[in-house]
Design a protein around this motif. Structure first.
Motif, PDB file in Angstrom:
ATOM      1  N   SER A  92     -36.456 -10.605   9.463  1.00 41.67           N
ATOM      2  CA  SER A  92     -35.144  -9.992   9.674  1.00 41.67           C
ATOM      3  C   SER A  92     -34.117 -10.547   8.702  1.00 41.67           C
ATOM      4  CB  SER A  92     -34.691 -10.238  11.114  1.00 41.67           C
ATOM      5  OG  SER A  92     -33.402  -9.705  11.338  1.00 41.67           O
ATOM      6  N   HIS A 119     -34.477  -8.904   5.460  1.00 38.12           N
ATOM      7  CA  HIS A 119     -34.100  -7.493   5.576  1.00 38.12           C
ATOM      8  C   HIS A 119     -32.584  -7.337   5.608  1.00 38.12           C
ATOM      9  CE1 HIS A 119     -34.252  -3.292   6.738  1.00 38.12           C
ATOM     10  NE2 HIS A 119     -33.458  -3.566   7.774  1.00 38.12           N
ATOM     11  N   ARG A 120     -31.898  -8.261   6.250  1.00 44.90           N
ATOM     12  CA  ARG A 120     -30.448  -8.142   6.404  1.00 44.90           C
ATOM     13  C   ARG A 120     -29.677  -8.617   5.183  1.00 44.90           C
ATOM     14  NH1 ARG A 120     -28.550  -9.691  12.498  1.00 44.90           N
ATOM     15  NH2 ARG A 120     -30.248  -8.730  13.678  1.00 44.90           N
ATOM     16  N   LEU A 121     -30.188  -9.616   4.500  1.00 47.22           N
ATOM     17  CA  LEU A 121     -29.452 -10.219   3.386  1.00 47.22           C
ATOM     18  C   LEU A 121     -30.270 -10.188   2.105  1.00 47.22           C
ATOM     19  CD1 LEU A 121     -28.016 -13.472   5.055  1.00 47.22           C
ATOM     20  CD2 LEU A 121     -26.808 -11.328   4.664  1.00 47.22           C
ATOM     21  N   LEU A 151     -23.664 -12.897   8.901  1.00 46.61           N
ATOM     22  CA  LEU A 151     -24.592 -12.489   9.959  1.00 46.61           C
ATOM     23  C   LEU A 151     -23.939 -12.477  11.331  1.00 46.61           C
ATOM     24  CD1 LEU A 151     -27.873 -14.367   8.968  1.00 46.61           C
ATOM     25  CD2 LEU A 151     -27.392 -11.929   8.765  1.00 46.61           C
ATOM     26  N   HIS A 176     -19.737  -8.179  11.548  1.00 40.92           N
ATOM     27  CA  HIS A 176     -20.118  -6.766  11.670  1.00 40.92           C
ATOM     28  C   HIS A 176     -19.971  -6.259  13.099  1.00 40.92           C
ATOM     29  CE1 HIS A 176     -21.621  -7.176   7.616  1.00 40.92           C
ATOM     30  NE2 HIS A 176     -22.442  -8.127   8.000  1.00 40.92           N
ATOM     31  N   SER A 182     -20.890  -7.413  15.907  1.00 42.58           N
ATOM     32  CA  SER A 182     -21.998  -7.656  16.827  1.00 42.58           C
ATOM     33  C   SER A 182     -21.546  -8.581  17.945  1.00 42.58           C
ATOM     34  CB  SER A 182     -23.185  -8.285  16.068  1.00 42.58           C
ATOM     35  OG  SER A 182     -24.218  -8.604  16.971  1.00 42.58           O
TER      36      SER A 182
END
Length: 308
Positions: free
Chosen positions: A92, A95-97, A263, A266, A268
């Motif tokens: 992950s 994938h995110r960064l 992270l 955003h 979240s």
């Protein structure tokens, strides 16, 4: 003769008894000393073990959480040792960064600042410690006084200056303000003072100039201090968040610390702790590797700095 002989017979027995008592007392004192020494060593090692565990414990938590599934990290109370492990957090993270790009940016930023800072700090320290000129003490006092200015007070003026030069979102924008450091100048100056000036005098007799003395005499004799400054600069700039966060707004120029901070944003409501810990572990590995190779000289430099 018989009376004197009979009177002197008990003397060796009394002396032997006194010697035996003294030996017994000495043995008792030695035994008590050994016990006290062993007890002292036990508590010393116990305290050392506890302190070592407390120092290592956060790193152990980072490693364990980075391999912990998401549903377990979000439970309460938290589990220190999960029943299952996973690599999903690392997948992950990548994938995110753009983790590779951010690591390269952090390496360019930290290494460039370290090289420039060590070079300019050592030059300034050489001038303040080995060259006699009028106002040297006053200049040193002014430099030390600038260390009392909070770094936060300079953020906006420095940012506006660099923005007017068009250096926002660029490597030079985050590197230039860190090219010299007063703390590094002072530390190296204290180390240079401990080097005998007879070496300078002998070199000047042979016709050496200031730059030759600096590069061929001072720097080779200051390797522990230079490695100490190098490690401080590398760690400080690699882990720095605030300055790269202010100066970089595009993913192409962000460092790894800024990426990890993103992270938790955003909008979240739940922080992906496993992913963040995976990124923190990856971010810390380069520094751990560097410190592993230079730890002996690093500690030596800390111990020797300022000694005369």
């Amino acid at each position: 003769m018989s009376e004197s002989t009979s009177a002197s017979l008990p003397i060796p027995a009394e002396a032997e008894a006194r010697n035996a008592a003294a030996n017994a007392e000495n043995e008792r004192l030695r035994r008590n000393a050994r016990i006290r020494r062993h007890v002292g060593l036990f508590f010393s090692y116990a305290a050392l073990a506890i302190i070592t565990f407390l120092m290592i414990f956060p790193l152990l938590v980072v490693v364990l959480v980075s391999f912990t599934p998401k549903d377990i990290t979000e439970t309460w109370p938290p589990k220190l040792i999960p029943g299952t492990f996973t690599l999903a957090n690392y997948a992950s993270l990548f994938h995110r960064l753009p983790i590779g790009r951010e690591m390269v940016n952090a390496a360019v930023f930290a290494c460039a600042v370290t090289v420039f800072s060590v070079f300019f700090d050592s030059l300034a320290a050489y001038g303040l410690s080995r060259i006699d000129f009028k106002g040297r003490t006053v200049l040193l006092d002014i430099l030390i006084a600038t260390m009392m200015i909070p770094a936060m007070a300079l953020l906006i003026p420095v940012y506006k200056l660099l923005a007017s030069m068009g250096l926002v979102n660029s490597y030079w924008g985050i590197i230039i303000p860190r090219m010299a450091d007063v703390g590094g100048i002072f530390l190296l100056r204290q180390f240079f003072v401990s080097i005998p000036k007879d070496l300078d005098a002998a070199a000047r007799i042979d016709g050496a100039g200031e730059l030759r003395i600096f590069f061929q005499i001072i720097l080779p004799n200051s390797v522990p201090a230079l490695l100490t400054i190098t490690m401080f600069n590398l760690m400080g700039n690699w882990n720095d968040l605030l300055w790269p966060l202010i100066m970089t707004s595009r993913p192409e120029t962000r460092t790894i610390t800024v990426g990890l901070a993103m992270l938790t944003g955003h909008g979240s409501s739940v922080t992906p702790y496993g992913v963040v810990m995976a990124g923190a572990l990856i971010s810390a590995l380069p520094l751990v590797i560097v410190f592993f190779f230079i730890q002996k000289r690093f500690v030596e430099g800390i111990a020797m700095t300022g000694m005369k």
